[in-house]
Write a protein that holds these residues in place. Structure first.
Motif, PDB file in Angstrom:
ATOM      1  N   UNK A 175      55.449  43.387  35.819  1.00  0.00           N
ATOM      2  CA  UNK A 175      54.099  43.832  36.136  1.00  0.00           C
ATOM      3  C   UNK A 175      53.260  42.701  36.710  1.00  0.00           C
ATOM      4  N   UNK A 176      52.176  43.084  37.387  1.00  0.00           N
ATOM      5  CA  UNK A 176      51.248  42.107  37.924  1.00  0.00           C
ATOM      6  C   UNK A 176      49.908  42.755  38.239  1.00  0.00           C
ATOM      7  N   UNK A 177      48.876  41.945  38.270  1.00  0.00           N
ATOM      8  CA  UNK A 177      47.540  42.421  38.625  1.00  0.00           C
ATOM      9  C   UNK A 177      46.720  41.227  39.098  1.00  0.00           C
ATOM     10  N   UNK A 178      45.558  41.520  39.679  1.00  0.00           N
ATOM     11  CA  UNK A 178      44.651  40.463  40.127  1.00  0.00           C
ATOM     12  C   UNK A 178      43.256  40.676  39.574  1.00  0.00           C
ATOM     13  N   UNK A 179      42.592  39.575  39.312  1.00  0.00           N
ATOM     14  CA  UNK A 179      41.172  39.584  38.994  1.00  0.00           C
ATOM     15  C   UNK A 179      40.476  39.270  40.312  1.00  0.00           C
ATOM     16  N   UNK A 180      39.626  40.188  40.758  1.00  0.00           N
ATOM     17  CA  UNK A 180      38.999  40.065  42.069  1.00  0.00           C
ATOM     18  C   UNK A 180      37.746  39.205  42.038  1.00  0.00           C
ATOM     19  N   UNK A 181      37.274  38.850  43.223  1.00  0.00           N
ATOM     20  CA  UNK A 181      36.043  38.076  43.350  1.00  0.00           C
ATOM     21  C   UNK A 181      34.872  38.821  42.715  1.00  0.00           C
ATOM     22  N   UNK A 182      34.776  40.125  42.964  1.00  0.00           N
ATOM     23  CA  UNK A 182      33.646  40.884  42.402  1.00  0.00           C
ATOM     24  C   UNK A 182      33.713  40.917  40.877  1.00  0.00           C
ATOM     25  N   UNK A 183      34.916  40.977  40.308  1.00  0.00           N
ATOM     26  CA  UNK A 183      35.060  40.926  38.844  1.00  0.00           C
ATOM     27  C   UNK A 183      34.671  39.552  38.303  1.00  0.00           C
ATOM     28  N   UNK A 184      35.033  38.504  39.034  1.00  0.00           N
ATOM     29  CA  UNK A 184      34.651  37.151  38.621  1.00  0.00           C
ATOM     30  C   UNK A 184      33.134  36.985  38.655  1.00  0.00           C
ATOM     31  N   UNK A 185      32.507  37.487  39.698  1.00  0.00           N
ATOM     32  CA  UNK A 185      31.052  37.388  39.823  1.00  0.00           C
ATOM     33  C   UNK A 185      30.347  38.202  38.744  1.00  0.00           C
ATOM     34  N   UNK A 186      30.919  39.357  38.392  1.00  0.00           N
ATOM     35  CA  UNK A 186      30.290  40.251  37.415  1.00  0.00           C
ATOM     36  C   UNK A 186      30.513  39.799  35.966  1.00  0.00           C
ATOM     37  N   UNK A 187      31.740  39.379  35.649  1.00  0.00           N
ATOM     38  CA  UNK A 187      32.095  39.095  34.250  1.00  0.00           C
ATOM     39  C   UNK A 187      32.320  37.608  33.938  1.00  0.00           C
ATOM     40  N   UNK A 188      32.456  36.801  34.963  1.00  0.00           N
ATOM     41  CA  UNK A 188      32.713  35.384  34.754  1.00  0.00           C
ATOM     42  C   UNK A 188      31.459  34.547  34.890  1.00  0.00           C
ATOM     43  N   UNK A 189      31.649  33.244  34.752  1.00  0.00           N
ATOM     44  CA  UNK A 189      30.539  32.295  34.911  1.00  0.00           C
ATOM     45  C   UNK A 189      30.967  31.273  35.963  1.00  0.00           C
TER      46      UNK A 189
END
Length: 192
Positions: A175-189
């Motif tokens: 399996x594999x998946x990606x964390x997107x830029x929009x997810x990083x901007x929304x949930x990350x710091x």
């Protein structure tokens, strides 16, 4: 006559400096090939002396660079944590694409979905409190984010559920998946 020369490479705005001491004969200039060989050998020697492992195995050199850049402790192991931050083991994801993201590939498939979630939580993603995502431009960190492991785990479970249950045959069943830029901007710091 030989004389020692120190070559400095400024790696980022924090002025982290890597240096290489070489002996150059007066009037002699190294070719780019000779300089590369010396840098390659010196990098390996530095890593061996500091118990950082082989810098040329997989993406190890970037992991070492990232740990030093973020002021983390370099992991001495090739599997498991990429480094250690103030909260303990952490995971690094890096890219050289124009848009920052983090890709998790090669996730082992478990017998049941419940076992898969447990594996993701305890062994693959959830065990790391912090996940760091970096976009490199050449040798420099262009931008960086940190995201809590619990949020990365939520994203993973949501994205992997349909793939896990898919009947489609793939050459690589992992399996594999990606964390997107929009997810990083929304949930990350953002940290850089």
């Amino acid at each position: 006559m030989w004389r020692p020369v120190t070559l400095f490479f400024y790696l980022d705005s924090k002025q982290i400096i890597c240096y290489l001491r070489v002996k150059i004969r007066k009037g002699y200039t190294m070719t780019p090939e000779q300089e590369y060989i010396q840098c390659f050998e010196k990098m390996h020697e530095l890593c061996r002396e500091n118990d950082w492992g082989d810098p040329f195995s997989y993406n190890r050199a970037k992991e070492i660079y990232t740990a030093l850049f973020l002021n983390h402790q370099v992991s001495t192991k090739f599997s498991g944590a990429d480094a250690y931050d103030s909260d303990g083991e952490c995971e690094y994801k890096s890219t050289t694409t124009k848009s920052i993201n983090g890709t998790y590939n090669g996730i082992s498939v478990q017998e049941t979905w419940d076992e898969q979630v447990k594996y993701l939580k305890e062994e693959k993603i959830g065990k790391y409190r912090n996940h760091y995502f970096l976009r490199f431009h050449g040798p420099f960190v262009a931008e960086a984010y940190v995201m809590k492991g619990t949020k990365v785990l939520e994203i993973a479970i949501e994205k992997l559920y349909s793939r896990y249950h898919s009947k489609q045959k793939r050459k690589d069943p992992r399996l594999g998946f990606s964390v997107t830029k929009s997810e990083l901007e929304k949930y990350g710091r953002k940290i850089k």
